[in-house]
Enzyme design. Structure first.
Site, PDB file in Angstrom:
ATOM      1  N   CYS A  40       9.154  89.546 -43.962  1.00 50.71           N
ATOM      2  CA  CYS A  40      10.567  89.168 -43.818  1.00 50.71           C
ATOM      3  C   CYS A  40      11.310  88.967 -45.141  1.00 50.71           C
ATOM      4  O   CYS A  40      12.406  89.519 -45.318  1.00 50.71           O
ATOM      5  CB  CYS A  40      10.701  87.909 -42.958  1.00 50.71           C
ATOM      6  SG  CYS A  40       9.504  87.765 -41.636  1.00 50.71           S
ATOM      7  N   HIS A  64      14.244  89.099 -36.060  1.00 45.56           N
ATOM      8  CA  HIS A  64      12.879  89.544 -36.343  1.00 45.56           C
ATOM      9  C   HIS A  64      12.352  90.221 -35.080  1.00 45.56           C
ATOM     10  O   HIS A  64      12.595  89.746 -33.969  1.00 45.56           O
ATOM     11  CB  HIS A  64      11.963  88.366 -36.662  1.00 45.56           C
ATOM     12  CG  HIS A  64      12.383  87.537 -37.821  1.00 45.56           C
ATOM     13  ND1 HIS A  64      11.776  87.605 -39.049  1.00 45.56           N
ATOM     14  CD2 HIS A  64      13.349  86.590 -37.940  1.00 45.56           C
ATOM     15  CE1 HIS A  64      12.336  86.742 -39.869  1.00 45.56           C
ATOM     16  NE2 HIS A  64      13.293  86.110 -39.216  1.00 45.56           N
ATOM     17  N   ASP A  80       6.748  95.606 -38.278  1.00 46.55           N
ATOM     18  CA  ASP A  80       7.865  94.690 -38.466  1.00 46.55           C
ATOM     19  C   ASP A  80       9.194  95.430 -38.444  1.00 46.55           C
ATOM     20  O   ASP A  80       9.296  96.555 -38.935  1.00 46.55           O
ATOM     21  CB  ASP A  80       7.731  93.995 -39.825  1.00 46.55           C
ATOM     22  CG  ASP A  80       7.551  92.497 -39.690  1.00 46.55           C
ATOM     23  OD1 ASP A  80       7.860  91.985 -38.604  1.00 46.55           O
ATOM     24  OD2 ASP A  80       7.104  91.865 -40.645  1.00 46.55           O
ATOM     25  N   GLN A 111       1.627  94.779 -39.724  1.00 44.74           N
ATOM     26  CA  GLN A 111       2.623  94.431 -38.717  1.00 44.74           C
ATOM     27  C   GLN A 111       3.617  95.580 -38.543  1.00 44.74           C
ATOM     28  O   GLN A 111       4.034  96.192 -39.525  1.00 44.74           O
ATOM     29  CB  GLN A 111       3.392  93.176 -39.138  1.00 44.74           C
ATOM     30  CG  GLN A 111       2.610  91.891 -39.035  1.00 44.74           C
ATOM     31  CD  GLN A 111       3.493  90.690 -39.337  1.00 44.74           C
ATOM     32  OE1 GLN A 111       4.185  90.657 -40.347  1.00 44.74           O
ATOM     33  NE2 GLN A 111       3.471  89.709 -38.467  1.00 44.74           N
ATOM     34  N   LYS A 116      13.882  82.756 -29.052  1.00 45.42           N
ATOM     35  CA  LYS A 116      13.043  83.949 -29.116  1.00 45.42           C
ATOM     36  C   LYS A 116      12.648  84.424 -27.724  1.00 45.42           C
ATOM     37  O   LYS A 116      12.723  83.683 -26.736  1.00 45.42           O
ATOM     38  CB  LYS A 116      11.784  83.685 -29.939  1.00 45.42           C
ATOM     39  CG  LYS A 116      10.853  82.634 -29.340  1.00 45.42           C
ATOM     40  CD  LYS A 116       9.578  82.512 -30.163  1.00 45.42           C
ATOM     41  CE  LYS A 116       8.621  81.487 -29.542  1.00 45.42           C
ATOM     42  NZ  LYS A 116       7.307  81.468 -30.208  1.00 45.42           N
ATOM     43  N   HIS A 120      13.599  94.319 -38.796  1.00 46.01           N
ATOM     44  CA  HIS A 120      14.629  93.291 -38.892  1.00 46.01           C
ATOM     45  C   HIS A 120      15.992  93.941 -38.703  1.00 46.01           C
ATOM     46  O   HIS A 120      16.264  95.002 -39.262  1.00 46.01           O
ATOM     47  CB  HIS A 120      14.561  92.578 -40.240  1.00 46.01           C
ATOM     48  CG  HIS A 120      13.286  91.805 -40.412  1.00 46.01           C
ATOM     49  ND1 HIS A 120      12.179  92.345 -41.039  1.00 46.01           N
ATOM     50  CD2 HIS A 120      12.922  90.564 -40.004  1.00 46.01           C
ATOM     51  CE1 HIS A 120      11.196  91.459 -41.023  1.00 46.01           C
ATOM     52  NE2 HIS A 120      11.617  90.374 -40.398  1.00 46.01           N
ATOM     53  N   ARG A 125      -3.395  87.006 -44.407  1.00 46.87           N
ATOM     54  CA  ARG A 125      -3.359  85.605 -44.012  1.00 46.87           C
ATOM     55  C   ARG A 125      -4.780  85.050 -43.978  1.00 46.87           C
ATOM     56  O   ARG A 125      -5.714  85.735 -43.556  1.00 46.87           O
ATOM     57  CB  ARG A 125      -2.701  85.430 -42.641  1.00 46.87           C
ATOM     58  CG  ARG A 125      -1.263  85.907 -42.608  1.00 46.87           C
ATOM     59  CD  ARG A 125      -0.641  85.745 -41.240  1.00 46.87           C
ATOM     60  NE  ARG A 125       0.671  86.372 -41.179  1.00 46.87           N
ATOM     61  CZ  ARG A 125       1.397  86.486 -40.077  1.00 46.87           C
ATOM     62  NH1 ARG A 125       0.929  85.999 -38.936  1.00 46.87           N
ATOM     63  NH2 ARG A 125       2.579  87.078 -40.105  1.00 46.87           N
TER      64      ARG A 125
END
Length: 607
Positions: free
Chosen positions: A292, A469, A341, A339, A423, A343, A321
Site C-alpha cells: 500500500c 484496498h 494487490d 499479493q 470493508k 488500489h 511477514r
C-alpha cells in the site's frame, strides 16, 4: 457448488455450522467441559486452562506432567461417555471475585487465577454435577442427556502455548468434534478423509509443483517448473482481466527506508509481523509487509486533478511477514508471498460504482477457477476509528449500494471494520463444502491522511481522495493451495501444467510421435513425450498418477492414419482422433479456459 465431473465421490450433505446453530454451540461448549472433567478424573495432576468451541468442535488446553497418548485419548473418550450417561446438570452460578478466588486456590489451579484476573464482574461459573466446575460465561446445555454419546470424537493432541505466548508454559491441546447426530459425525469424518486426500502439501509433492526447503528457511516457497508454469498462467489471466477492467499495472520495490513505515503507521501497529530492519549506507531499510505505501507514494509523485479519478492500479507484489513457526502451513501461511494487490483512488461519489466494478471483476476471476458460491460480510465502523462521521456514512452506504446492485446476499458485522474504514470480506466455498476467506475490499481514510494525498477539485480546492484496498486472490500462494485442494490436483485442461502426454507403443512410431509433439507445442499446447520405454499399462498408470488431462496412445494404426488415440481424465475414452481435430479442440479449450476438450467419445462398432 463446483464439483469435479470425473469424481465419483458422493456430494457433501449440508452440515450445520456453530455460527448458525445455537444448540450446536451449546453442545460443543458443554462437551469441552465434559472433556476437562474426564481428563482431571483420569489425570488428577492435570490443570485446566481454556476450552472453547470451534466451527467443527471444541478443544481444551491442559498442563499435564506427561504427554497424552492415543491410548489416553481412548480412555478419556470412554470416561466422557460415562459422564454423559450420568445425565448431569450444567448449572450457571454467579459468585463474587473473592469467592471465585477462594474456590480456585482450594483446587490449586494457577491458570484459573490468571483467567479470573481478566474477568469483570459479575463472575459466572458453570458446574457439571456436584463434582466439577469452571469459570465460564456459557452457554451450555441444561443436562448431559442432551449430548449424543454417538456423535462426538476426540481427534488429536497438539502443543499450544499459554496465552499463545512462546515464552510461557507449553500446554497440551486436545481437539474434539461434536454433532447433534451420529450421521453428522460420519459426514464430518468423511470430509476430513477427503480433505486429507486433497491436501495441497501432499499434492504439491506428488505432482512436483512446489516445495518449501528447510535449508533456505521456513515459510519460503520454491516453485518447481510445473507449478511455475501454472503460476504464470494464473498471473497472465489476472493481468489481462485487470487491463480489461481499466487497471494499470505497477511494479514497486521490495524494501524501503524505515521512515516510510513510520509514516504509514506499520512500524507502530504491525511491527511484530515485520522482519527486522537492515542497515545500508547509514540508512535503515525494511522489507515490505504491504504494498500500500508504495502505491500511495506513486499517487503522491504528482498533483492529481479530479478529472483523473478514479485511478486504478494493480500489482502482483511480493511481501514478507514474520510468522511464528507453529502457525506456518504449506502455502496457506508463509513468510514470503505475492499479493494480488490493487488500489483505487476515487472521489466520494464514485465509491458505489467502483465497488460494483470490483465485485464484478472478483466474480469473473473466481468463477474462472470454478468458485461460484460465496459468503459475504460487510463490516462497519468500530468504536475506535478515525475519520468524520459523514465520510464513514457515505463510504458504508457506498458498499451497501454496490452489494445491493450486484444482487449478492450479505451479512453485516456491526463494528467489525478496520479503524481506517469499512470493508467487505468474501469467502469461497470449495468442492467439499469448506469456506475459505479470500477476497477483501477495504476503504481507507487513514493513509490518504497520513501521506497528505490530494487532488484538485472542480472549484480549485485541495481535497483528500478516497482510497480503496482490494485483493481478489488474497495471495497467489494461498489461493494456489485452496485451488489445488478444490480440484484435488485434477486441474482443468487450460490450467494443467502438462496438458497431453504422448505414449508411443513401439520404437517404430517414434518419428511420428516426435512430429506430433512439435505440432502440439507450436499450437501452444503443453505436450510431452514419454520416452521411458515402459509397457503401455505402466505408461497409462504413470500419466494418471500425475493427473494429466489427456493421454495420447500412438500405435502403428495412429501413425498410419495421422491420428492419436485419446484418453481423457474428465471425459473418458475418446477413441481415435484426427490430429487436426485435436489441435483445434485444444486451442479452443485454452482460449476459453475450459475444463476439458469437449470432444465426443468416438462410438465403438455397433453403437
Amino acid at each position: 457448488m463446483p464439483v469435479n465431473p470425473s469424481s465419483s465421490e458422493p456430494a457433501p450433505i449440508a452440515l450445520p455450522k456453530t455460527s448458525e446453530s445455537n444448540q450446536l454451540l451449546r453442545i460443543r461448549h458443554s462437551m469441552s467441559h465434559v472433556l476437562a472433567m474426564a481428563v482431571q478424573k483420569l489425570f488428577p495432576q492435570a490443570q485446566v486452562t481454556i476450552g472453547p468451541w470451534t466451527e467443527s468442535g471444541f478443544y481444551y488446553d491442559f498442563d499435564n506432567p506427561d504427554p497424552f497418548t492415543e491410548a489416553d485419548l481412548k480412555a478419556i473418550k470412554k470416561e466422557m461417555g460415562k459422564i454423559i450417561g450420568r445425565r448431569l446438570p450444567l448449572e450457571r452460578i454467579e459468585v463474587s471475585r473473592n469467592e471465585a478466588e477462594a474456590r480456585i486456590k482450594a483446587q490449586n489451579e494457577p491458570y484459573k487465577l490468571e483467567i479470573l484476573a481478566g474477568i469483570q464482574e459479575p463472575i459466572s461459573l458453570y458446574t457439571l454435577g456436584e463434582e466439577w466446575w469452571d469459570l465460564c460465561a456459557g452457554p451450555h446445555v441444561a443436562n448431559t442427556s442432551e449430548l449424543n454419546p454417538k456423535a462426538f470424537e476426540l481427534e488429536s493432541v497438539a502443543g499450544a502455548y499459554w496465552r499463545g505466548d512462546e515464552t510461557k508454559a507449553q500446554l497440551q491441546r486436545i481437539y474434539g468434534t461434536a454433532w447433534e447426530t451420529a450421521e453428522q459425525l460420519a459426514e464430518h469424518k468423511r470430509r476430513k478423509e477427503e480433505a486429507k486426500r486433497r491436501d495441497h502439501r501432499r499434492l504439491g509433492t506428488d505432482l512436483n509443483l512446489f516445495s518449501i526447503e528447510d535449508e533456505a528457511g521456513a515459510g519460503l516457497v520454491f516453485w518447481h517448473p510445473r507449478g511455475a508454469r501454472m503460476r504464470l498462467l494464473i498471473e497472465d489471466f489476472w493481468r489481462q482481466a485487470h487491463f480489461a477492467a481499466g487497471y494499470e499495472l505497477l511494479y514497486t520495490p521490495h524494501v524501503a527506508d524505515i521512515s516510510l513505515w513510520k509514516t504509514s503507521g506499520h512500524l507502530d501497529f504491525y511491527a511484530e509481523s515485520m522482519f527486522g530492519p537492515m542497515q545500508v549506507d547509514e540508512r535503515q531499510y525494511q522489507l515490505k509487509p504491504m504494498n500500500c505505501p508504495f502505491h500511495v507514494l506513486t499517487y503522491a509523485s504528482t498533483l492529481r486533478s479530479y478529472r483523473e479519478l478514479p485511478i486504478r492500479w494493480a500489482e502482483l507484489g511480493t511481501v514478507y511477514r514474520y510468522e511464528r513457526p507453529g502457525v506456518m502451513h504449506g502455502l496457506m501461511r508463509v513468510r514470503g508471498f505475492t499479493q494480488d494487490d490493487a488500489h483505487v483512488f476515487c472521489l466520494p461519489e464514485q465509491i458505489s460504482d467502483e465497488i460494483l466494478r470490483i465485485l464484478d471483476l472478483t466474480e469473473e476471476i473466481l468463477s474462472t477457477f470454478d468458485f461460484k458460491t460465496y459468503e459475504i460480510n460487510l463490516s462497519t465502523r468500530p468504536e475506535k476509528s478515525i475519520g468524520e462521521d459523514a465520510v464513514w456514512e457515505l463510504a458504508t452506504q457506498g458498499l451497501i449500494e454496490a452489494l445491493d446492485r450486484k444482487g449478492w446476499a450479505y451479512k453485516i458485522d456491526e463494528g467489525g471494520g478496520a479503524f481506517y474504514g469499512p470493508k467487505i470480506d468474501l469467502k469461497i466455498e470449495d468442492a467439499i463444502g469448506r469456506m475459505w476467506q479470500c477476497s477483501t475490499i477495504q476503504l481507507d481514510f487513514n493513509l490518504p491522511e497520513r501521506f497528505e494525498l490530494e487532488y484538485v477539485a472542480a472549484d480549485g480546492s485541495r481535497m483528500r481522495p478516497i482510497m480503496i484496498h482490494r485483493a481478489i486472490f488474497g495471495s497467489l500462494e494461498r489461493f494456489f493451495g485452496i485451488m489445488t485442494e478444490n480440484y484435488a490436483g485434477d486441474f482443468p485442461f487450460w490450467l494443467a501444467p502438462e496438458q497431453i502426454r504422448l505414449l508411443p507403443v513401439t520404437d517404430e512410431v517414434m518419428p511420428y510421435a516426435e512430429q506430433l509433439l512439435e505440432q502440439l507445442k507450436a499450437a501452444g499446447i503443453r505436450a510431452t513425450l514419454d520416452l521411458s520405454g515402459e509397457r503401455l499399462g505402466k505408461l497409462i498408470r504413470n500419466g494418471e498418477q500425475m493427473k494429466i488431462p489427456l493421454l495420447g496412445v500412438i500405435g502403428a494404426k495412429e501413425a498410419e492414419t495421422g491420428a492419436v488415440s485419446l484418453r481423457s481424465r474428465r471425459e473418458g475414452e475418446l477413441g481415435s482422433v484426427a490430429v487436426a481435430n485435436l489441435l483445434a479442440a485444444a486451442v479452443t479449450a485454452n482460449a476459453e479456459r475450459a475444463a476439458g476438450l469437449g470432444l465426443p467419445a468416438v462410438p465403438t462398432p455397433g453403437q
